[in-house]
Design an enzyme around this catalytic site. Structure first.
Site, PDB file in Angstrom:
ATOM      1  N   GLY A   1     -59.786  49.879  62.909  1.00 50.35           N
ATOM      2  CA  GLY A   1     -59.262  48.383  63.069  1.00 50.35           C
ATOM      3  C   GLY A   1     -59.586  47.667  64.328  1.00 50.35           C
ATOM      4  O   GLY A   1     -59.382  48.409  65.553  1.00 50.35           O
ATOM      5  N   ALA A   2     -60.492  46.490  63.934  1.00 54.84           N
ATOM      6  CA  ALA A   2     -60.691  46.043  65.178  1.00 54.84           C
ATOM      7  C   ALA A   2     -59.818  45.908  66.333  1.00 54.84           C
ATOM      8  O   ALA A   2     -60.219  46.019  67.802  1.00 54.84           O
ATOM      9  CB  ALA A   2     -61.087  44.949  64.257  1.00 54.84           C
TER      10      ALA A   2
ATOM     11  N   ARG B   1     -68.282  52.497  68.484  1.00 56.71           N
ATOM     12  CA  ARG B   1     -68.754  51.410  66.900  1.00 56.71           C
ATOM     13  C   ARG B   1     -68.780  50.097  67.301  1.00 56.71           C
ATOM     14  O   ARG B   1     -68.540  49.380  68.123  1.00 56.71           O
ATOM     15  CB  ARG B   1     -67.287  51.685  66.599  1.00 56.71           C
TER      16      ARG B   1
ATOM     17  N   ASP C   1     -63.951  41.893  61.419  1.00 59.46           N
ATOM     18  CA  ASP C   1     -64.499  42.889  62.038  1.00 59.46           C
ATOM     19  C   ASP C   1     -65.034  41.764  63.411  1.00 59.46           C
ATOM     20  O   ASP C   1     -65.278  42.159  64.541  1.00 59.46           O
ATOM     21  CB  ASP C   1     -65.610  44.036  62.343  1.00 59.46           C
TER      22      ASP C   1
ATOM     23  N   ASN D   1     -67.013  42.287  57.740  1.00 61.58           N
ATOM     24  CA  ASN D   1     -65.330  43.223  57.694  1.00 61.58           C
ATOM     25  C   ASN D   1     -66.035  44.144  56.693  1.00 61.58           C
ATOM     26  O   ASN D   1     -66.834  44.227  56.846  1.00 61.58           O
ATOM     27  CB  ASN D   1     -64.610  41.859  56.319  1.00 61.58           C
TER      28      ASN D   1
END
Lengths: 359, 359
Positions: free
Chosen positions: A45-46, A92, A245, A255
């Site tokens: 989850g961003a 990431r 994101d 996203n």
């Protein structure tokens, strides 16, 4: 329920890979463990990975300070912390909140050690960095509540609300972005029904969103991703809300994979499609979604499930973790500073707090 | 490889629930076992369940004949066979091939026992019914090859070809409908690349289509259903081909859940969307897709995978096995009698062999 918590010198993470089967925690005691937890999606989850990374940075500062000793020049923190920042950022590539949080921690470090008036000792600098990380976390929670207040009015009474992936407490500091908006509408007393895309391959919708919705008692139906379009056709969905994101200067939205299809299908069925994201998700340094690096994850996420092989050996696999939804499909972007509507090139700059050339 | 085979008095089925992990067979020795195999999806795919049901009907005739004895009046077969037909038809509600095959077997029974010139004994009637069931199977294979010949020209050289669910040898008598067309283009020497939707919840794409493609050596990439739209946007897909469980008089297509989304996304991206189905799939008795009964299957297909729970207890679930794609999204329908284009109301009647009022 907190997906990420700092307890003393430990970053405590809910192991989201094990939900909903069991609620277990992973305790990271140094920044390398935090980096690994981000990479292997113990935490995802961003906003949540931004917070975890900020805490990881703090653990890195703590370790560096101990190595240097309390009497060393605080400026000696900078070089090692740059390396730690780089390692954390390398976990990431798509969510901007990770870079945003680390850059903010690094900037704060610079202020603390380089300021001419600064006469802080190393332990004092580290304590200030702890406060900064905690502030990032607290601000995220507050931003989510703000988004809830702005966004809940966009959900009609009695609406079927489609969401994709997990954007709840587990994806953030607490409360959630898109799921926070849904929660806020529900807390307001609206009778809504949530349709949660299971969100293959990692099933964040089935495992995490469904779990949060059951815990909250919000009426909800879990669907496979390929059902959403048909439910729209049947008139069961009145609004779609997802997280993000990264949002580029023109309003394009990166996203979770599958978001683009939801947006296109919503448009075809005349269903409003909203994105909920804190202002830290807006990346004005990138002009459009074409420039966003999309993380390609390993094929086993698609070909196996819970260790069980669901596809034959020898088959090729695509596994982009995200997609990009062009801004023309986005009805509005719910931020902590209000709902932003097109033209996004102009209005996102305002929301991000950038003054226009004319002031 | 045959998904369904009649060997003596045994209907031998590949257990498609166990693929690709292991290739096992189920041997049904009476019509009740065939019915159960259709219901629990040991055998699936509209044409294949039609063939299995025809063989099941034959096993029912055999059993009834033994009970009545060789000297009984063949007309006494009719009442018990009507009940057997009804049980077989009650297994799955959406695919029309099942009803078509059973109705054909029942009609054939009627001809054999009621014809004024008929002087067949019960064993002779049963033997004729065996031949009829085998003919249904053989004709299906021949129709698939015909579809391949008509359809392969619709696949451009070098194309990325998207398909959904499994429509190959496993779903049919052999060779396949949509996958048969893809196979035919490949056999023709075209360099193509197949993108196979995994097709949640039962993963026929991942388990069965990917398996057939690997066996055949056709270059292919397995994707989760929610990736298809994004790959279209990236220009990786030039044509989409799917099968059908029922096609109504106006050209609406019932097919595996998710087909509708593929069709809409294809339209938005200007990608031709073809349906490949034998003429037995065309149901002129139904005016439009709105009248098709969509099978709702049990929630556990969505909430568990290989026995592993992937969603929390207490969550609601939708699990329609099929959806309906309105004819306006269908570029063309590839049948064994040629490719049918709009206006479907007129041209499907021709393809189904119905003469127009003007003759």
């Amino acid at each position: 329920m907190k997906a990420v918590e700092l307890t003393g010198e430990i970053v405590r993470l809910i192991d989201q890979r094990r939900l909903p089967g069991s609620l277990q925690h992973v305790e990271a005691t140094d920044y390398r463990e935090v980096a690994e937890a981000v990479r292997n999606m113990t935490v995802r989850g961003a906003p949540a990975i931004g917070i975890a990374a900020a805490y990881g940075f703090y653990l890195g500062a703590l370790e560096t300070a101990r190595r240097l000793g309390p009497e060393a020049d605080p400026r000696d923190l900078q070089q090692p912390l740059l390396q730690i920042a780089s390692l954390l950022k390398g976990t990431r590539p798509t969510a901007v909140n990770l870079f945003w949080a680390i850059d903010r921690m690094m900037r704060r470090t610079q202020e603390l050690v380089e300021g001419k008036k600064s006469r802080l000792s190393i332990p004092e600098v580290v304590e200030e960095l702890r406060r900064e990380a905690v502030a990032i976390h607290q601000e995220d929670i507050e931003m989510n509540h703000q988004m809830g207040r702005f966004g809940r009015d966009l959900i009609p009474e009695g609406a079927g609300v489609l969401t994709h992936c997990n954007t709840g407490a587990l994806a953030t500091g607490d409360y959630g972005t898109a799921l926070g908006v849904i929660r806020a509408a529900w807390e307001q007393g609206k009778k809504i029904h949530v349709f949660a895309d299971e969100t293959r391959p990692l099933l964040q919708g089935a495992r995490l969103t469904a779990w949060e919705l059951v815990q909250e008692g919000i009426p909800a139906t879990l669907i496979t991703d390929n059902m959403a379009g048909y439910l729209m056709k049947l008139g069961k969905i009145q609004v779609a809300i997802v997280g993000a994101d990264r949002i580029t200067a023109n309003g394009d939205v990166a996203n979770k994979i599958g978001t683009y299809s939801v947006a296109v299908l919503a448009r075809v069925h005349n269903i409003p499609f909203f994105v909920a994201a804190p202002s830290s998700t807006i990346d004005l340094s990138i002009g459009s979604g074409d420039e966003i690096i999309i993380e390609e994850r390993k094929p086993e996420e698609v070909t196996t499930l819970g260790g069980i092989r669901i596809a034959p050996e020898g088959i090729g696999v695509a596994n982009p973790a995200f997609d990009v939804t062009p801004h023309r499909y986005v009805t509005g972007i719910i931020t902590d500073r209000g709902v932003v509507y097109p033209p996004y090139s102009l209005n996102l700059r305002r929301a991000a707090g950038v003054k226009s050339a004319r002031g």
